[in-house]
Motif scaffolding. Structure first.
Motif, PDB file in Angstrom:
ATOM      1  N   UNK B  96       0.859  -1.316  -0.484  1.00 21.35           N
ATOM      2  CA  UNK B  96       0.008   0.257   0.186  1.00 21.35           C
ATOM      3  C   UNK B  96       0.471   1.779  -0.289  1.00 21.35           C
ATOM      4  N   UNK B  97       0.838   2.369  -0.572  1.00 18.74           N
ATOM      5  CA  UNK B  97       0.722   3.487  -0.802  1.00 18.74           C
ATOM      6  C   UNK B  97      -0.125   4.816  -0.102  1.00 18.74           C
ATOM      7  N   UNK B  98      -1.087   4.137   0.428  1.00 18.65           N
ATOM      8  CA  UNK B  98      -1.889   5.036   1.137  1.00 18.65           C
ATOM      9  C   UNK B  98      -1.977   5.866   2.396  1.00 18.65           C
ATOM     10  N   UNK B  99      -2.554   7.169   2.414  1.00 19.55           N
ATOM     11  CA  UNK B  99      -2.284   8.089   3.195  1.00 19.55           C
ATOM     12  C   UNK B  99      -2.754   7.862   4.557  1.00 19.55           C
ATOM     13  N   UNK B 100      -3.141   8.527   5.556  1.00 14.12           N
ATOM     14  CA  UNK B 100      -3.210   8.443   6.346  1.00 14.12           C
ATOM     15  C   UNK B 100      -4.257   8.643   6.405  1.00 14.12           C
ATOM     16  N   UNK B 107      -9.641   2.599   4.983  1.00 18.66           N
ATOM     17  CA  UNK B 107      -9.013   1.933   3.688  1.00 18.66           C
ATOM     18  C   UNK B 107      -7.662   1.728   3.936  1.00 18.66           C
ATOM     19  N   UNK B 108      -7.284   1.614   2.888  1.00 15.05           N
ATOM     20  CA  UNK B 108      -5.385   1.608   2.358  1.00 15.05           C
ATOM     21  C   UNK B 108      -4.614   0.648   3.167  1.00 15.05           C
ATOM     22  N   UNK B 109      -5.092  -1.000   3.649  1.00 14.81           N
ATOM     23  CA  UNK B 109      -4.200  -1.737   3.570  1.00 14.81           C
ATOM     24  C   UNK B 109      -3.882  -2.550   2.406  1.00 14.81           C
ATOM     25  N   UNK B 110      -3.708  -2.088   1.433  1.00  9.29           N
ATOM     26  CA  UNK B 110      -3.551  -2.926   0.062  1.00  9.29           C
ATOM     27  C   UNK B 110      -4.108  -3.946  -0.251  1.00  9.29           C
ATOM     28  N   UNK B 111      -5.112  -4.259   0.555  1.00  6.19           N
ATOM     29  CA  UNK B 111      -6.668  -5.188  -0.357  1.00  6.19           C
ATOM     30  C   UNK B 111      -7.147  -4.533  -1.521  1.00  6.19           C
ATOM     31  N   UNK B 112      -7.171  -3.679  -1.528  1.00  7.07           N
ATOM     32  CA  UNK B 112      -8.387  -2.860  -2.868  1.00  7.07           C
ATOM     33  C   UNK B 112      -8.314  -3.842  -4.283  1.00  7.07           C
ATOM     34  N   UNK B 113      -6.776  -3.288  -4.384  1.00  2.00           N
ATOM     35  CA  UNK B 113      -7.012  -4.038  -6.163  1.00  2.00           C
ATOM     36  C   UNK B 113      -6.848  -5.579  -5.985  1.00  2.00           C
TER      37      UNK B 113
END
Lengths: 124, 142
Positions: B96-100, B107-113
């Motif tokens: 993941x490269x998601x923001x705070x 979200x942003x745990x690297x499970x989306x795609x």
């Protein structure tokens, strides 16, 4: 386990008004997470009868629940949604409860009383 | 195959307050035409993850839904950038490269795609600095 029993066990108060039908609805499992992408990933069977236990009390929790066809959320650690989020839940017909228990305590006590996880009861 | 229903939506940059509204409309549209609940749930999950991605990783974008006469549903998510530098990594669960901000939204745990890929029947993603286009399709229940 009926919704009203879950509320009693968790010493949880309803956030939205719940009808008798909501109180008596039966739930087969619980899933606990603050991460909505994990809810979207892991709750694959019978989401309608799975209660979500979470400390994330924002609109994304409700959107996740809406997409999954879930209908029952318990907020733990004293988290409480905003008026806007409560209104959204009313429109969606989602039951929300608030409990001061931590997520660990909430899960532990429900499991002890016989409510399983999404894979059933896997421990002895 | 002919298109029987076409809908277009816009996701505005940083409009976090509206996150999920498009997917909610997509789900309600499918529900109103009596779509199979299990397929509908898969579409809703993929749509919601993709809509969230547009907000947390891109500068907003456009979403279209086409329902074909054989019941196939195709969703296209097209954003104007900044693009995914390493697609292979982006498709790896947990990366993941998601923001705070994204993480605070749940979200942003690297499970989306990976999850979008899991629930869709066809999955295609093209990305460059000029933007990303994600095309996903779902077959009707047999």
């Amino acid at each position: 386990m009926r919704a009203v029993e879950i509320a009693e066990i968790l010493q949880a108060a309803p956030i939205t008004y719940w009808e008798e039908e909501d109180r008596n609805r039966d739930y087969e499992a619980a899933f606990a997470s603050d991460l909505m992408s994990d809810v979207l990933m892991f709750v694959q069977t019978n989401p309608e009868t799975t209660v979500l236990i979470t400390g994330l009390a924002n609109a994304q929790t409700l959107r996740t629940v809406e997409m999954m066809d879930m209908r029952f959320v318990v907020f733990v650690r004293g988290k409480f949604p905003s008026d806007e989020t409560i209104e959204l839940a009313r429109n969606m017909g989602i039951t929300m409860l608030a409990s001061d228990l931590t997520m660990f305590e909430a899960c532990g006590v429900l499991y002890q009383k016989g409510l399983g996880g999404i894979y059933g009861s896997r421990t002895a | 195959m002919a298109v029987v229903l076409h809908k277009e939506y816009k996701v505005l940059r940083d409009d976090y307050g509206s996150a999920g509204k498009v997917s909610s409309d997509i789900k309600q549209t499918l529900n109103s035409i009596g779509f199979d609940p299990k397929v509908m749930r898969r579409i809703a999950v993929a749509s919601y993850e993709s809509e969230i991605n547009m907000l947390i990783h891109a500068f907003g974008g456009d979403i279209t839904m086409d329902i074909m006469d054989d019941g196939t549903v195709t969703l296209v998510f097209k954003d104007p950038g900044p693009g995914i530098p390493d697609l292979e990594k982006a498709l790896t669960p947990g990366w993941s490269t998601a923001s705070e901000k994204a993480r605070a939204m749940g979200f942003g745990a690297g499970m989306g795609l990976p999850n979008i890929q899991r629930v869709s029947d066809a999955f295609d993603i093209q990305s460059s600095e000029a933007g990303t286009t994600l095309t996903i399709s779902f077959r009707a229940a047999q």
